[in-house]
Design an enzyme around this catalytic site. Sequence first.
Site, PDB file in Angstrom:
ATOM      1  CB  SER A 122     -28.486  25.405 -40.630  1.00  0.00           C
ATOM      2  OG  SER A 122     -27.264  24.703 -40.568  1.00  0.00           O
ATOM      3  CB  SER A 123     -23.943  26.553 -43.444  1.00  0.00           C
ATOM      4  OG  SER A 123     -23.475  25.807 -42.334  1.00  0.00           O
ATOM      5  CB  CYS A 124     -26.481  21.605 -42.440  1.00  0.00           C
ATOM      6  SG  CYS A 124     -28.169  21.820 -41.847  1.00  0.00           S
ATOM      7  CE  LYS A 150     -34.167  25.399 -39.341  1.00  0.00           C
ATOM      8  NZ  LYS A 150     -35.058  26.482 -38.856  1.00  0.00           N
ATOM      9  CG  HIS A 164     -24.224  22.676 -32.626  1.00  0.00           C
ATOM     10  ND1 HIS A 164     -25.380  23.275 -32.179  1.00  0.00           N
ATOM     11  CD2 HIS A 164     -24.564  22.003 -33.756  1.00  0.00           C
ATOM     12  CE1 HIS A 164     -26.375  22.981 -33.008  1.00  0.00           C
ATOM     13  NE2 HIS A 164     -25.916  22.217 -33.960  1.00  0.00           N
ATOM     14  CE1 TYR A 189     -32.450  22.443 -37.395  1.00  0.00           C
ATOM     15  CE2 TYR A 189     -30.553  22.889 -38.799  1.00  0.00           C
ATOM     16  CZ  TYR A 189     -31.499  23.315 -37.890  1.00  0.00           C
ATOM     17  OH  TYR A 189     -31.515  24.638 -37.490  1.00  0.00           O
TER      18      TYR A 189
END
Length: 319
Positions: free
Chosen positions: A109-111, A142, A181, A138
């Site tokens: 994920s871009s997070c 990742k 989301h 999260y």
Amino acid sequence: MIDKDSIIYIAGHNGMVGSAIWRTLAAQGYLNIIGASSKELDLRKQKDVRDYIRKTKPDVIIDAAAKVGGILANNDFPYQFLMENMQIQNNLINEAHRLGVDKFIFLGSSCIYPKLAPQPLKEEYLLTGPLEPTNEWYALAKITGVKACESIRKQFDKDFVSLMPTNLYGTHDNFDLNSSHVMPAMIRKFYEAKQNNNAVVVLWGTGTPKREFLFVDDMAKAVVYALENQLPDYLYNVGTGEDLTIKELATKIQKIIGHTGEIIWDDTKPDGTPRKLMDVSKMHNIGWKHQVDLEDGIKKTYKWFLENIENFKTNQLKG
């Protein structure tokens, strides 16, 4: 070499991303796609994962399995978001390596990028600053997955690659307002408000943060591209390279659904990261680019939502 007879195991094949990858592979003629539901295989249990991989002998593993959710869910269940995601990915990555699976595609994920990293986000910004607090648990999980794949690639010269999508949406999304989301939550809120005489819609935050959105079928095609090619690097951003404010997104969704009521922004609720625009030049340079624009993607998603309204159960749509 991967061919149409290769055994491809998709972990998380019932989810929005996993099911899109399955559909895309099947449409392109792949004959041996396998998966196991969470009832059939608990990915948090190492022995069970080991036994499944030994039994099925996949040539490729695509890890689309994760415990996911929005700001509320991440805030309320930090331990589960950290530990369960690490258990899932560690078991899959480690057993794939131990049992001789030479190609592994890890989805993140871009997070994973720092909250205040320069925009657009480049792959090399990983681990250069603090994470966004509302989803750091999260994100940390990742990041460990990305680094595990990188270390196997570096030490053992295996084709383990990580793809980091921007915000994904599309058919089979999660429309549960307690865990969804922003995109599916808005679609459901505007639909229900329209049915309720165009009632007021209350949305979280100020609406000023900017977000990028990628239709899930485009993500699936990026995975197939990584499957069919040996990518030269360990980490790639996957997105559109275009973003808009949350207010602009709300207006777009409101118009598509036909809601004519008022929107109220609850600025007592968190906004999250100010901006998360992906630099997707690395994927563009090797030959992949998204195909579905945002408006068409929202229309496709809303159509699927309407077709599955009868599946509302316990306050959510079944995917």
